[in-house]
Design an enzyme around this catalytic site. Structure first.
Site, PDB file in Angstrom:
ATOM      1  N   CYS A  16      -0.819  -0.919   2.238  1.00 48.48           N
ATOM      2  CA  CYS A  16      -0.846  -1.572   1.159  1.00 48.48           C
ATOM      3  C   CYS A  16       0.117  -1.707   0.052  1.00 48.48           C
ATOM      4  O   CYS A  16       0.949  -1.565   0.365  1.00 48.48           O
ATOM      5  CB  CYS A  16      -2.491  -0.917   0.798  1.00 48.48           C
ATOM      6  SG  CYS A  16      -1.904   1.013   0.335  1.00 48.48           S
ATOM      7  N   ILE A  17      -0.416  -1.554  -0.911  1.00 48.07           N
ATOM      8  CA  ILE A  17       0.640  -2.017  -2.016  1.00 48.07           C
ATOM      9  C   ILE A  17       1.154  -0.801  -2.629  1.00 48.07           C
ATOM     10  O   ILE A  17       2.377  -0.744  -2.574  1.00 48.07           O
ATOM     11  CB  ILE A  17      -0.398  -1.832  -3.896  1.00 48.07           C
ATOM     12  CG1 ILE A  17      -0.830  -3.451  -3.030  1.00 48.07           C
ATOM     13  CG2 ILE A  17       0.738  -1.639  -4.843  1.00 48.07           C
ATOM     14  CD1 ILE A  17      -1.605  -3.756  -4.901  1.00 48.07           C
TER      15      ILE A  17
END
Length: 76
Positions: A16-17
């Site tokens: 994810c980020i």
């Protein structure tokens, strides 16, 4: 990869980020103390069956590097 129990311990990997999320067959094989102290690693979180390595905005780059070393991951 060695510190998470090797390639054979990995079911799958996502990101994810800020995190690279490993789905491990056996989380007890992961060397959390070693991983936490690696350059660039901010934290390790274990939640919802995931072994999450927090690396910040470089997560996609780290994920790509991990996948280039893992190649195909067997889910068996």
């Amino acid at each position: 990869i060695d510190n998470i129990g090797g390639k054979e311990n990995v079911r799958s990997v996502t990101y994810c980020i800020t995190r690279v999320r490993f789905y491990l067959k056996d989380t007890t094989k992961a060397e959390t103390d070693i991983i936490t102290n690696l350059n660039g690693v901010r934290d390790v979180v274990q939640a919802s069956g995931q072994y999450q390595v927090v690396v910040g905005p470089e997560a996609e780059e780290v994920y790509n590097a991990v996948m280039s070393q893992l190649g195909e991951v067997s889910s068996s």
